[in-house]
Design an enzyme around this catalytic site. Structure first.
Site, PDB file in Angstrom:
ATOM      1  N   GLY A  27       0.935  -1.222   0.059  1.00  0.00           N
ATOM      2  CA  GLY A  27      -0.182  -0.053  -0.093  1.00  0.00           C
ATOM      3  C   GLY A  27       0.871   1.256   0.017  1.00  0.00           C
ATOM      4  O   GLY A  27       2.063   1.133   0.083  1.00  0.00           O
ATOM      5  N   GLN A  28       0.094   2.449  -0.147  1.00  0.00           N
ATOM      6  CA  GLN A  28       0.755   3.807  -0.157  1.00  0.00           C
ATOM      7  C   GLN A  28       0.167   4.677   0.909  1.00  0.00           C
ATOM      8  O   GLN A  28      -1.122   4.722   0.792  1.00  0.00           O
ATOM      9  CB  GLN A  28       0.577   4.250  -1.560  1.00  0.00           C
ATOM     10  N   GLY A  29       0.772   5.227   1.667  1.00  0.00           N
ATOM     11  CA  GLY A  29       0.259   6.150   2.679  1.00  0.00           C
ATOM     12  C   GLY A  29       0.918   7.904   2.405  1.00  0.00           C
ATOM     13  O   GLY A  29       1.681   7.764   1.954  1.00  0.00           O
ATOM     14  N   GLY A  30       0.393   8.455   3.352  1.00  0.00           N
ATOM     15  CA  GLY A  30       0.941   9.824   3.394  1.00  0.00           C
ATOM     16  C   GLY A  30       2.456   9.871   3.847  1.00  0.00           C
ATOM     17  O   GLY A  30       3.009  10.969   3.402  1.00  0.00           O
ATOM     18  N   GLY A  32       4.596   7.178   3.303  1.00  0.00           N
ATOM     19  CA  GLY A  32       5.624   6.365   2.609  1.00  0.00           C
ATOM     20  C   GLY A  32       4.920   5.047   2.027  1.00  0.00           C
ATOM     21  O   GLY A  32       3.419   5.086   2.185  1.00  0.00           O
ATOM     22  N   SER A  33       5.456   4.266   1.441  1.00  0.00           N
ATOM     23  CA  SER A  33       4.952   2.967   0.957  1.00  0.00           C
ATOM     24  C   SER A  33       5.312   1.935   1.905  1.00  0.00           C
ATOM     25  O   SER A  33       6.122   1.801   2.491  1.00  0.00           O
ATOM     26  CB  SER A  33       5.859   2.678  -0.447  1.00  0.00           C
ATOM     27  N   VAL A  34       4.205   0.905   1.752  1.00  0.00           N
ATOM     28  CA  VAL A  34       4.497  -0.435   2.588  1.00  0.00           C
ATOM     29  C   VAL A  34       4.776  -1.428   1.763  1.00  0.00           C
ATOM     30  O   VAL A  34       4.016  -1.546   0.822  1.00  0.00           O
ATOM     31  CB  VAL A  34       3.380  -0.354   3.580  1.00  0.00           C
ATOM     32  N   LYS A  49       7.725  -0.278   6.137  1.00  0.00           N
ATOM     33  CA  LYS A  49       7.266   0.927   5.760  1.00  0.00           C
ATOM     34  C   LYS A  49       8.226   1.864   5.415  1.00  0.00           C
ATOM     35  O   LYS A  49       9.196   2.216   6.210  1.00  0.00           O
ATOM     36  CB  LYS A  49       6.139   1.578   6.814  1.00  0.00           C
ATOM     37  N   ASP A 144      -4.064  10.009  15.009  1.00  0.00           N
ATOM     38  CA  ASP A 144      -4.488   9.650  13.526  1.00  0.00           C
ATOM     39  C   ASP A 144      -5.449   8.249  13.797  1.00  0.00           C
ATOM     40  O   ASP A 144      -5.219   7.473  13.040  1.00  0.00           O
ATOM     41  CB  ASP A 144      -3.595   9.474  12.826  1.00  0.00           C
TER      42      ASP A 144
END
Length: 243
Positions: A27-30, A32-34, A49, A144
């Protein structure tokens, strides 16, 4: 001995080997990428991550926060097993959660969880948040809490995850600096937006948890710009209006 005291420190070359050169992206988050990875010996599956270069975590602060979170061992908090502190190549290595995040279940067209199971998951999340606030030497404020940051293991036990916005504070601090104010629309506590609503504290996470519970109960997102009726776009206001 290092593994007993805290997370393992890895070189970037180790991270590339663990992830098979970042072959399997989860996946991709705010922040970085996992990527999925495997630690040997033991063939232990992990989620790696890779933090973006503009991440707020750097230098000594990165090491300090990693070492603190790395000592946390609670059934409802995802475990940090390792990290890579190399500049512009910072990585966090977490235990792998095979069932993914909670959001893909509670927003599904078909209800995958019974009310009893939802209640069990909600209690687990609450225990994890309570441990972060009360069970550590320093209180950890997550900032969060949302379904995307609740991961599920093989038995659907929930684990609070993604500490990209988390901060450590002494227990005698009742509020945090204004530069720490942030979060996600639909979950962010009112005091995180304006001090006129009160001071920011561990209660801010509790407020976000309440918004998460509302989504679990209703099976829909709090902020839904695609709602059929514009008056229903903000779910909490719609529920409050009909109450």
């Amino acid at each position: 001995m290092q593994q007993m005291l805290g997370p393992t420190r890895y070189a970037y070359t180790d991270i590339t080997a663990v992830t098979s050169h970042f072959r399997d992206k989860l996946g991709q988050g705010g922040y970085g990428s996992v990527f999925k990875g495997v630690l040997s010996p033991g063939n232990v599956h992990v989620a790696v991550k890779m933090l973006d270069g503009n991440s707020n975590c750097n230098g000594e602060d990165f090491i300090s926060e990693v070492s603190t979170i790395g000592r946390i061992h609670h059934v409802n908090v995802v475990r940090l097993v390792g990290f890579c502190p190399e500049e512009m190549r910072q990585a966090l290595v977490y235990e792998y959660m095979p069932q993914g995040s909670l959001d893909k279940y509670i927003f599904s067209a078909e209800k995958n969880f019974s009310w009893d199971k939802l209640n069990e998951i909600a209690l687990g999340i609450a225990r994890g948040i309570d441990y972060l606030h009360q069970g550590c030497d320093m209180q950890i404020l997550h900032f969060d809490i949302k379904p995307h940051n609740i991961l599920l293991d093989n038995n659907f036990v929930p684990k609070v995850a993604d500490f990209g916005l988390a901060k450590l504070y002494p227990r005698d601090n009742s509020f945090v600096p204004s530069n720490a104010l942030r979060g996600t629309v639909g979950y962010i506590a009112p005091e995180m937006i304006s001090r006129s609503f009160g001071v920011v504290s561990s209660n801010s996470d509790v407020d976000s948890f309440g918004m998460l519970l509302l989504e679990m109960a209703g099976g829909r997102r709090n902020a839904d710009p695609n709602a059929a009726n514009s008056s229903q776009a903000y779910y909490p206001a719609w529920v409050y209006g009909d109450a």
